[in-house]
Write a protein that holds these residues in place. Structure first.
Motif, PDB file in Angstrom:
ATOM      1  N   PHE A  43     -26.706 -65.998  25.727  1.00 58.57           N
ATOM      2  CA  PHE A  43     -27.001 -65.250  24.701  1.00 58.57           C
ATOM      3  C   PHE A  43     -28.416 -65.473  24.701  1.00 58.57           C
ATOM      4  CE2 PHE A  43     -22.625 -66.797  23.701  1.00 58.57           C
ATOM      5  CZ  PHE A  43     -22.205 -65.712  23.075  1.00 58.57           C
ATOM      6  N   LYS A  44     -29.372 -64.443  24.686  1.00 55.32           N
ATOM      7  CA  LYS A  44     -30.673 -64.581  24.543  1.00 55.32           C
ATOM      8  C   LYS A  44     -30.937 -64.291  23.018  1.00 55.32           C
ATOM      9  CE  LYS A  44     -35.265 -63.633  25.810  1.00 55.32           C
ATOM     10  NZ  LYS A  44     -36.032 -64.659  26.214  1.00 55.32           N
ATOM     11  N   CYS A  45     -31.738 -65.409  22.449  1.00 53.56           N
ATOM     12  CA  CYS A  45     -31.604 -65.703  21.071  1.00 53.56           C
ATOM     13  C   CYS A  45     -32.896 -65.082  20.571  1.00 53.56           C
ATOM     14  CB  CYS A  45     -31.431 -67.388  20.775  1.00 53.56           C
ATOM     15  SG  CYS A  45     -30.078 -67.921  21.439  1.00 53.56           S
ATOM     16  N   GLU A  46     -32.824 -63.775  20.225  1.00 49.79           N
ATOM     17  CA  GLU A  46     -33.938 -63.281  19.567  1.00 49.79           C
ATOM     18  C   GLU A  46     -33.915 -63.337  18.004  1.00 49.79           C
ATOM     19  OE1 GLU A  46     -36.791 -61.174  20.555  1.00 49.79           O
ATOM     20  OE2 GLU A  46     -36.212 -62.705  22.270  1.00 49.79           O
ATOM     21  N   ASN A  47     -32.921 -63.977  17.610  1.00 50.83           N
ATOM     22  CA  ASN A  47     -33.017 -64.670  16.239  1.00 50.83           C
ATOM     23  C   ASN A  47     -34.062 -65.618  15.786  1.00 50.83           C
ATOM     24  OD1 ASN A  47     -31.064 -65.962  17.738  1.00 50.83           O
ATOM     25  ND2 ASN A  47     -30.389 -67.011  16.158  1.00 50.83           N
ATOM     26  N   PHE A  48     -34.390 -66.040  17.146  1.00 54.21           N
ATOM     27  CA  PHE A  48     -35.531 -67.175  17.082  1.00 54.21           C
ATOM     28  C   PHE A  48     -36.914 -66.721  17.115  1.00 54.21           C
ATOM     29  CE2 PHE A  48     -32.322 -70.361  18.608  1.00 54.21           C
ATOM     30  CZ  PHE A  48     -31.824 -70.690  17.478  1.00 54.21           C
ATOM     31  N   GLN A  49     -36.911 -65.268  17.331  1.00 56.14           N
ATOM     32  CA  GLN A  49     -38.090 -64.458  17.685  1.00 56.14           C
ATOM     33  C   GLN A  49     -39.125 -64.518  16.149  1.00 56.14           C
ATOM     34  OE1 GLN A  49     -40.943 -63.625  19.283  1.00 56.14           O
ATOM     35  NE2 GLN A  49     -39.453 -62.726  20.793  1.00 56.14           N
ATOM     36  N   LYS A  50     -40.324 -64.217  16.373  1.00 58.74           N
ATOM     37  CA  LYS A  50     -41.068 -64.030  15.019  1.00 58.74           C
ATOM     38  C   LYS A  50     -40.689 -63.087  14.185  1.00 58.74           C
ATOM     39  CE  LYS A  50     -45.556 -66.027  16.837  1.00 58.74           C
ATOM     40  NZ  LYS A  50     -46.791 -65.390  17.302  1.00 58.74           N
ATOM     41  N   ILE A  51     -40.747 -63.201  12.962  1.00 61.57           N
ATOM     42  CA  ILE A  51     -39.990 -62.301  11.618  1.00 61.57           C
ATOM     43  C   ILE A  51     -38.492 -62.533  11.754  1.00 61.57           C
ATOM     44  CG2 ILE A  51     -41.991 -60.950  11.319  1.00 61.57           C
ATOM     45  CD1 ILE A  51     -38.780 -59.079  12.775  1.00 61.57           C
ATOM     46  N   GLY A  52     -37.948 -63.067  12.750  1.00 63.93           N
ATOM     47  CA  GLY A  52     -36.482 -63.406  12.996  1.00 63.93           C
ATOM     48  C   GLY A  52     -35.744 -62.208  13.666  1.00 63.93           C
ATOM     49  N   ALA A  53     -36.419 -61.437  14.541  1.00 62.86           N
ATOM     50  CA  ALA A  53     -35.796 -60.328  15.189  1.00 62.86           C
ATOM     51  C   ALA A  53     -36.433 -59.835  16.388  1.00 62.86           C
ATOM     52  CB  ALA A  53     -35.347 -59.047  14.288  1.00 62.86           C
ATOM     53  N   PHE A  54     -35.745 -59.161  17.409  1.00 64.43           N
ATOM     54  CA  PHE A  54     -36.493 -58.801  18.437  1.00 64.43           C
ATOM     55  C   PHE A  54     -37.526 -57.597  18.230  1.00 64.43           C
ATOM     56  CE2 PHE A  54     -33.538 -55.259  17.329  1.00 64.43           C
ATOM     57  CZ  PHE A  54     -33.923 -54.228  18.031  1.00 64.43           C
ATOM     58  N   LYS A  55     -37.281 -56.943  17.007  1.00 64.79           N
ATOM     59  CA  LYS A  55     -38.171 -55.833  16.639  1.00 64.79           C
ATOM     60  C   LYS A  55     -39.807 -56.224  16.759  1.00 64.79           C
ATOM     61  CE  LYS A  55     -35.566 -52.396  14.984  1.00 64.79           C
ATOM     62  NZ  LYS A  55     -35.356 -51.245  15.480  1.00 64.79           N
ATOM     63  N   MET A  56     -40.088 -57.385  16.508  1.00 67.19           N
ATOM     64  CA  MET A  56     -41.409 -57.975  16.953  1.00 67.19           C
ATOM     65  C   MET A  56     -41.912 -57.783  18.174  1.00 67.19           C
ATOM     66  SD  MET A  56     -43.971 -59.237  15.214  1.00 67.19           S
ATOM     67  CE  MET A  56     -45.396 -59.692  15.692  1.00 67.19           C
ATOM     68  N   ARG A  57     -41.217 -57.469  19.202  1.00 64.34           N
ATOM     69  CA  ARG A  57     -41.512 -57.267  20.579  1.00 64.34           C
ATOM     70  C   ARG A  57     -41.992 -55.445  20.555  1.00 64.34           C
ATOM     71  NH1 ARG A  57     -39.566 -60.861  24.775  1.00 64.34           N
ATOM     72  NH2 ARG A  57     -38.389 -62.417  23.940  1.00 64.34           N
ATOM     73  N   GLY A  58     -41.175 -54.705  20.190  1.00 67.04           N
ATOM     74  CA  GLY A  58     -41.645 -53.314  20.019  1.00 67.04           C
ATOM     75  C   GLY A  58     -42.826 -52.936  19.104  1.00 67.04           C
ATOM     76  N   ALA A  59     -42.959 -53.541  18.125  1.00 70.74           N
ATOM     77  CA  ALA A  59     -43.879 -53.292  17.294  1.00 70.74           C
ATOM     78  C   ALA A  59     -45.242 -53.824  17.841  1.00 70.74           C
ATOM     79  CB  ALA A  59     -43.891 -54.029  15.805  1.00 70.74           C
ATOM     80  N   SER A  60     -45.300 -55.229  18.318  1.00 69.70           N
ATOM     81  CA  SER A  60     -46.536 -55.506  19.000  1.00 69.70           C
ATOM     82  C   SER A  60     -46.988 -54.812  20.193  1.00 69.70           C
ATOM     83  CB  SER A  60     -46.351 -57.078  19.214  1.00 69.70           C
ATOM     84  OG  SER A  60     -45.437 -57.540  19.974  1.00 69.70           O
ATOM     85  N   SER A  61     -45.983 -54.334  20.947  1.00 70.50           N
ATOM     86  CA  SER A  61     -46.291 -53.722  21.941  1.00 70.50           C
ATOM     87  C   SER A  61     -46.955 -52.172  21.855  1.00 70.50           C
ATOM     88  CB  SER A  61     -44.912 -53.151  22.849  1.00 70.50           C
ATOM     89  OG  SER A  61     -45.316 -52.262  23.699  1.00 70.50           O
ATOM     90  N   ALA A  62     -46.406 -51.587  20.515  1.00 69.99           N
ATOM     91  CA  ALA A  62     -47.041 -50.349  20.411  1.00 69.99           C
ATOM     92  C   ALA A  62     -48.314 -50.486  19.676  1.00 69.99           C
ATOM     93  CB  ALA A  62     -45.989 -49.396  19.349  1.00 69.99           C
ATOM     94  N   GLY A  63     -48.507 -51.495  18.888  1.00 74.28           N
ATOM     95  CA  GLY A  63     -49.723 -51.889  18.442  1.00 74.28           C
ATOM     96  C   GLY A  63     -50.957 -52.218  19.176  1.00 74.28           C
ATOM     97  N   THR A  64     -50.541 -52.951  20.226  1.00 75.45           N
ATOM     98  CA  THR A  64     -51.556 -53.423  21.092  1.00 75.45           C
ATOM     99  C   THR A  64     -51.894 -52.446  22.088  1.00 75.45           C
ATOM    100  OG1 THR A  64     -49.866 -54.535  22.554  1.00 75.45           O
ATOM    101  CG2 THR A  64     -51.149 -55.752  21.092  1.00 75.45           C
ATOM    102  N   LEU A  65     -51.127 -51.323  22.256  1.00 76.29           N
ATOM    103  CA  LEU A  65     -51.560 -50.083  23.165  1.00 76.29           C
ATOM    104  C   LEU A  65     -52.457 -49.227  22.447  1.00 76.29           C
ATOM    105  CD1 LEU A  65     -47.915 -49.002  24.329  1.00 76.29           C
ATOM    106  CD2 LEU A  65     -49.826 -49.449  25.891  1.00 76.29           C
ATOM    107  N   LEU A  66     -52.759 -49.076  21.480  1.00 74.56           N
ATOM    108  CA  LEU A  66     -53.747 -48.209  20.668  1.00 74.56           C
ATOM    109  C   LEU A  66     -55.118 -48.781  20.942  1.00 74.56           C
ATOM    110  CD1 LEU A  66     -52.017 -48.273  16.955  1.00 74.56           C
ATOM    111  CD2 LEU A  66     -52.032 -46.476  18.891  1.00 74.56           C
ATOM    112  N   ASN A  67     -56.264 -47.863  21.115  1.00 74.55           N
ATOM    113  CA  ASN A  67     -57.454 -48.289  21.184  1.00 74.55           C
ATOM    114  C   ASN A  67     -58.029 -48.795  20.137  1.00 74.55           C
ATOM    115  OD1 ASN A  67     -58.508 -46.058  19.782  1.00 74.55           O
ATOM    116  ND2 ASN A  67     -58.281 -44.638  21.637  1.00 74.55           N
ATOM    117  N   ASP A  68     -59.201 -49.389  20.202  1.00 71.33           N
ATOM    118  CA  ASP A  68     -59.897 -49.966  18.955  1.00 71.33           C
ATOM    119  C   ASP A  68     -59.977 -49.072  17.694  1.00 71.33           C
ATOM    120  OD1 ASP A  68     -59.993 -52.524  20.202  1.00 71.33           O
ATOM    121  OD2 ASP A  68     -62.044 -52.298  20.775  1.00 71.33           O
TER     122      ASP A  68
END
Length: 316
Positions: A43-68
């Protein structure tokens, strides 16, 4: 922005880009659940991820792809749950504004969680059209960049990093199972397995009461979401064209489970592993329990997607 299906290099670059933003979550096992299921489950425990869910990965990925320049105008999305919190926290960590459109009937605890990360909550009518109309206004008025909950290649690359970590930590997996809602995690998992270990059978788990993914997988085209009455509220999103294009190509099967099977699997994980998980999380384990002969003695990876559950509304 990422305007094409992520390559392995895209996913690896994403992992490097977000590593200081997210948690590298643990992989746990449970001998009792292995005995109950007849399989060996990791079991890969993304319930321990920031904000309590795997969604933090996708949001931070898309956000950091943007230019300044694009980033400084802020991030925007519509969400009544985990994705809204993920975009809000990503914006806070990047030092930019966040605008989260939420249904007027969303629980106050969820609205307060988003506000707690410094985001502005904009309420809308509790319909899909109401969400979209309000989001469109917000984007026009602020210039903020919309981050889709799932139908975005940058988001998909971010979700794939959870599976990359699992494959690196646990060699020799034979099957990978994730929940299937809008398809961001499912698509990311399928790509990660295709690039790194193509012999793995990739399976989506879905509630029978929200089985658009199951029907779409079999018909070869996106089918409408006929009902949303399921305890697995995180899986009540329709498929996106980007996610389904990947799922259709690289996923091996989609299996549906009943509400009773979801609740039973959820209760077992709570009781035997002492883990707080959402109902949506329990769907892949419910798939294993439903078909013991299919999964007997198999080495299986499961993504536990999140732990944000309303403790006053437990189904057991």
């Amino acid at each position: 922005m990422l305007d094409r299906i992520p390559t392995l290099e895209d996913i690896q670059d994403c992992a490097q880009r977000i590593q200081s933003i997210i948690h590298h979550t643990p992989v746990l096992t449970c001998g009792n659940l292995d005995e109950v299921s007849g399989a060996q489950i990791f079991f890969k425990c993304e319930n321990f991820q920031k904000i309590g869910a795997f969604k933090m990965r996708g949001a931070s990925s898309a956000g950091t792809l943007l230019n300044d320049e694009a980033r400084q105008k802020g991030l925007a999305t519509h969400s009544s749950g985990n994705h809204g919190q993920a975009v809000a926290l990503t914006a806070k960590m990047l030092g930019v504004p966040a605008y989260i459109v939420m249904p007027e009937n969303a629980p106050s605890v969820k609205k307060n969680a988003v506000k707690g990360y410094g985001a502005q909550v904009i309420e809308c009518e509790s319909t899909a059209a109401g969400r979209q109309n309000m989001l469109d206004k917000v984007v026009v008025n602020t210039g903020a960049h919309f981050i889709s909950p799932y139908n975005d290649y940058g988001v998909i690359a971010g979700q794939a990093t959870a599976v990359v970590e699992l494959l690196e930590e646990v060699p020799g997996l034979e099957i990978m199972i994730t929940p299937l809602g809008g398809g961001g995690l499912m698509a990311g998992a399928a790509l990660a397995c295709h690039y790194l270990q193509p012999s793995i059978e990739v399976i989506g788990g879905e509630p029978k009461n929200a089985d658009d993914g199951y029907r779409s997988f079999r018909s070869g085209k996106i089918e409408p979401l006929a009902t949303e009455v399921t305890i697995a509220d995180g899986l009540r999103s329709p498929l996106g064209d980007k996610t389904f294009g990947i799922i259709k190509e690289y996923v091996n099967d989609v299996v549906t489970v009943t509400e009773e099977e979801i609740i039973h699997a959820m209760r077992l994980i709570w009781e035997r592993m002492k883990l707080v998980i959402e109902p949506s999380c329990a769907v892949p384990f419910a798939v294993v329990l439903q078909q013991p002969e299919r999964f007997k003695d198999k080495k299986i990876g499961i993504i536990l997607t999140g732990g944000n559950v309303d403790l006053t509304r437990l189904p057991f």
